[in-house]
Write a protein that holds these residues in place. Sequence first.
Motif, mmCIF file in Angstrom:
data_model
loop_
_atom_site.group_PDB
_atom_site.id
_atom_site.type_symbol
_atom_site.label_atom_id
_atom_site.label_comp_id
_atom_site.label_asym_id
_atom_site.label_seq_id
_atom_site.Cartn_x
_atom_site.Cartn_y
_atom_site.Cartn_z
ATOM 1 N N GLY A 1 0.819 34.313 -2.998
ATOM 2 C CA GLY A 1 0.015 35.147 -2.114
ATOM 3 C C GLY A 1 -0.617 34.316 -1.014
ATOM 4 N N ASN A 2 -1.581 34.886 -0.319
ATOM 5 C CA ASN A 2 -2.244 34.198 0.787
ATOM 6 C C ASN A 2 -3.286 33.226 0.259
ATOM 7 O OD1 ASN A 2 -3.047 33.466 3.351
ATOM 8 N ND2 ASN A 2 -4.319 35.286 3.669
ATOM 9 N N GLY A 3 -2.836 32.275 -0.578
ATOM 10 C CA GLY A 3 -3.757 31.353 -1.232
ATOM 11 C C GLY A 3 -4.511 30.459 -0.279
ATOM 12 N N GLU A 4 -3.835 29.988 0.763
ATOM 13 C CA GLU A 4 -4.495 29.090 1.696
ATOM 14 C C GLU A 4 -5.617 29.802 2.440
ATOM 15 O OE1 GLU A 4 -1.978 25.679 3.512
ATOM 16 O OE2 GLU A 4 -0.683 27.422 3.426
ATOM 17 N N GLY A 5 -5.429 31.074 2.746
ATOM 18 C CA GLY A 5 -6.481 31.819 3.409
ATOM 19 C C GLY A 5 -7.729 31.901 2.564
ATOM 20 N N ARG A 6 -7.589 32.071 1.247
ATOM 21 C CA ARG A 6 -8.743 32.124 0.360
ATOM 22 C C ARG A 6 -9.397 30.765 0.204
ATOM 23 N NH1 ARG A 6 -5.063 35.369 -2.497
ATOM 24 N NH2 ARG A 6 -4.625 33.682 -3.945
ATOM 25 N N MET A 7 -8.586 29.698 0.224
ATOM 26 C CA MET A 7 -9.136 28.362 0.000
ATOM 27 C C MET A 7 -9.900 27.830 1.193
ATOM 28 S SD MET A 7 -6.440 26.263 -2.382
ATOM 29 C CE MET A 7 -4.960 26.651 -1.473
ATOM 30 N N GLU A 8 -9.590 28.314 2.398
ATOM 31 C CA GLU A 8 -10.263 27.830 3.589
ATOM 32 C C GLU A 8 -11.777 27.948 3.485
ATOM 33 O OE1 GLU A 8 -8.880 29.687 7.117
ATOM 34 O OE2 GLU A 8 -7.498 28.062 7.587
ATOM 35 N N SER B 1 9.180 13.657 5.148
ATOM 36 C CA SER B 1 7.793 13.995 5.453
ATOM 37 C C SER B 1 7.744 14.877 6.690
ATOM 38 C CB SER B 1 6.966 12.721 5.693
ATOM 39 O OG SER B 1 5.650 13.064 6.093
ATOM 40 N N ASN B 2 7.066 16.014 6.578
ATOM 41 C CA ASN B 2 6.949 16.939 7.691
ATOM 42 C C ASN B 2 5.571 16.926 8.343
ATOM 43 O OD1 ASN B 2 9.568 18.707 7.707
ATOM 44 N ND2 ASN B 2 9.028 18.396 5.557
ATOM 45 N N ALA B 3 4.699 15.998 7.882
ATOM 46 C CA ALA B 3 3.351 15.921 8.441
ATOM 47 C C ALA B 3 2.639 14.725 7.824
ATOM 48 C CB ALA B 3 2.563 17.197 8.117
ATOM 49 N N PRO B 4 1.584 14.215 8.477
ATOM 50 C CA PRO B 4 0.645 13.344 7.774
ATOM 51 C C PRO B 4 -0.175 14.246 6.853
ATOM 52 C CG PRO B 4 -0.106 13.723 10.024
ATOM 53 C CD PRO B 4 1.215 14.429 9.880
ATOM 54 N N LEU B 5 0.278 14.394 5.624
ATOM 55 C CA LEU B 5 -0.173 15.473 4.755
ATOM 56 C C LEU B 5 -1.679 15.470 4.506
ATOM 57 C CD1 LEU B 5 2.748 15.285 2.194
ATOM 58 C CD2 LEU B 5 2.340 17.106 3.844
ATOM 59 N N HIS B 6 -2.248 14.279 4.300
ATOM 60 C CA HIS B 6 -3.677 14.223 3.968
ATOM 61 C C HIS B 6 -4.537 14.685 5.141
ATOM 62 C CE1 HIS B 6 -3.096 10.421 6.111
ATOM 63 N NE2 HIS B 6 -4.390 10.401 6.310
ATOM 64 N N LEU B 7 -4.027 14.563 6.362
ATOM 65 C CA LEU B 7 -4.751 15.047 7.539
ATOM 66 C C LEU B 7 -4.523 16.536 7.761
ATOM 67 C CD1 LEU B 7 -4.183 12.162 10.122
ATOM 68 C CD2 LEU B 7 -6.344 12.808 9.032
ATOM 69 N N GLU B 8 -3.259 16.940 7.777
ATOM 70 C CA GLU B 8 -2.966 18.338 8.055
ATOM 71 C C GLU B 8 -3.541 19.260 6.987
ATOM 72 O OE1 GLU B 8 0.985 20.984 8.024
ATOM 73 O OE2 GLU B 8 0.983 19.464 9.613
ATOM 74 N N ALA B 9 -3.367 18.880 5.712
ATOM 75 C CA ALA B 9 -3.835 19.749 4.638
ATOM 76 C C ALA B 9 -5.350 19.834 4.587
ATOM 77 C CB ALA B 9 -3.290 19.258 3.293
ATOM 78 N N ALA B 10 -6.027 18.728 4.879
ATOM 79 C CA ALA B 10 -7.487 18.717 4.790
ATOM 80 C C ALA B 10 -8.157 19.299 6.021
ATOM 81 C CB ALA B 10 -7.982 17.289 4.553
ATOM 82 N N VAL B 11 -7.616 19.033 7.200
ATOM 83 C CA VAL B 11 -8.303 19.392 8.441
ATOM 84 C C VAL B 11 -7.723 20.653 9.071
ATOM 85 C CG1 VAL B 11 -8.963 18.589 10.746
ATOM 86 C CG2 VAL B 11 -8.877 16.966 8.834
ATOM 87 N N ASP B 12 -6.400 20.707 9.239
ATOM 88 C CA ASP B 12 -5.792 21.830 9.949
ATOM 89 C C ASP B 12 -5.553 23.038 9.043
ATOM 90 O OD1 ASP B 12 -5.332 20.632 12.670
ATOM 91 O OD2 ASP B 12 -4.253 19.178 11.452
ATOM 92 N N ARG B 13 -5.091 22.796 7.823
ATOM 93 C CA ARG B 13 -4.869 23.903 6.892
ATOM 94 C C ARG B 13 -6.112 24.215 6.062
ATOM 95 N NH1 ARG B 13 0.837 24.729 5.743
ATOM 96 N NH2 ARG B 13 2.109 23.115 6.708
ATOM 97 N N ARG B 14 -6.972 23.214 5.842
ATOM 98 C CA ARG B 14 -8.141 23.331 4.966
ATOM 99 C C ARG B 14 -7.728 23.840 3.580
ATOM 100 N NH1 ARG B 14 -13.136 22.980 6.528
ATOM 101 N NH2 ARG B 14 -13.853 24.655 5.160
ATOM 102 N N SER B 15 -6.689 23.198 3.023
ATOM 103 C CA SER B 15 -6.154 23.629 1.737
ATOM 104 C C SER B 15 -6.381 22.611 0.624
ATOM 105 C CB SER B 15 -4.655 23.916 1.864
ATOM 106 O OG SER B 15 -3.949 22.760 2.284
ATOM 107 N N ILE B 16 -6.902 21.420 0.948
ATOM 108 C CA ILE B 16 -7.239 20.436 -0.088
ATOM 109 C C ILE B 16 -8.666 19.952 0.120
ATOM 110 C CG2 ILE B 16 -4.833 19.682 -0.275
ATOM 111 C CD1 ILE B 16 -5.674 17.070 1.123
#
Length: 394
Positions: free
Chosen positions: A82-89, A149-164
């Motif tokens: 589901g829209n998990g990332e939206g809830r985690m933001e 690798s499709n991204a600098p994951l620790h940056l994209e996931a933490a800052v742009d996606r706000r998923s970690i």
Amino acid sequence: MQVMRVRASRNSLDAVPKPVEAASASPRLGYLSGAPRVSLRPEASLGAGRAHVQGVINAFRTLGWTVHHYIAGDRVPFSWFGNGEGRMESSRLRRLSADWARIGLARWSARQAWKEVGGHCDWIYERLGAFQALGRPFARAGIPWIVESNAPLHLEAAVDRRSIAMQGWARRAEFSVYREADVIVTVSNALKEILAGFPGVDPDKVLVVPNGVDVTRFNPALVSSDRIFDGPTIGFVGTLYSWQGVEMLLECVAELRRTEGVAWSVVIAGEGPRYLACREAAARLGLGDDVVRFLGQVPWVLVPSVIAGVDLGYSGQTRFHGGVMYHSPLKIYEYMAMGKPVLASAYEDAGRTIVHGNTGYFFAGEDHVSLTSALRDAWVGRASLLAMGHRARD
């Protein structure tokens, strides 16, 4: 078949391991993905993750490889899609809980992948996810480990996606994989520069392979059109993240309708963290269902039909944290394969694949004025969109 182990200290991409084929057997690949929300199941997301996994597997098989895969997302509950990332933001506690789940799943998946794939591969190819290192047991056994690798994951996931939440842990895990892998495959030169700048990463082992598309699956001659609007229509297919620029598109479409009578319609296929925000933007701008249609989650098999039903594909990526756009947007290739010109922000892949005014239109990312101008140009030239699309597919 015998394969030479190539260590990270080797100084040239000439050292990429090359299989020596025996007459009696084809080379064997172990494909690994530990991300829990990337799956090959038919009901899974239409996002680029699934398409990229399937595309790479199919490409190796086309080249004569036998592929055994371990996809962690195929083994988790469907509710995870589901829209998990939206809830985690909006909740650090949710992100923290998800981080611990990812870490636990990564350790379990690494053991399971070794059990299921370990005896059936000459190379390991891993699509890297946050906190993941499924290929490490294979590397310790002397099997070459290729990491995509499709991204600098620790940056994209933490800052742009706000998923970690645990960015430091994710950064250490990611850096260790880059240092240990034999080859790192990236999708753009911009991303190569980022990864090669991380501590201990040898830039000579970073290989750029932009995205592509299966032109037999995305073939307008074989796909029925799922047309929604009669008039000229812009289509977006993908996950609704902030960097996709969809809200800016809606703002510019509304402005042109109000001030100049430029009557674009818009079809948006996909969900994601900005799904509700995009719907709210359309309502605020006075763009009803007669102008903008939100299709929500579209089954993977129907994506070509959705694209067939529009006249112009939209790929409006904006810069990420740090001021760089490093993706290779899969949608550019899918639109073009379906015979659609592309309205694209002028970053690396668009500049390489699209000719302004011939197979699409460029605009400066994040720039409302530039996007408005491109929309106006495309409207004026709308009678040529079909011919532009034919050239795009060619």
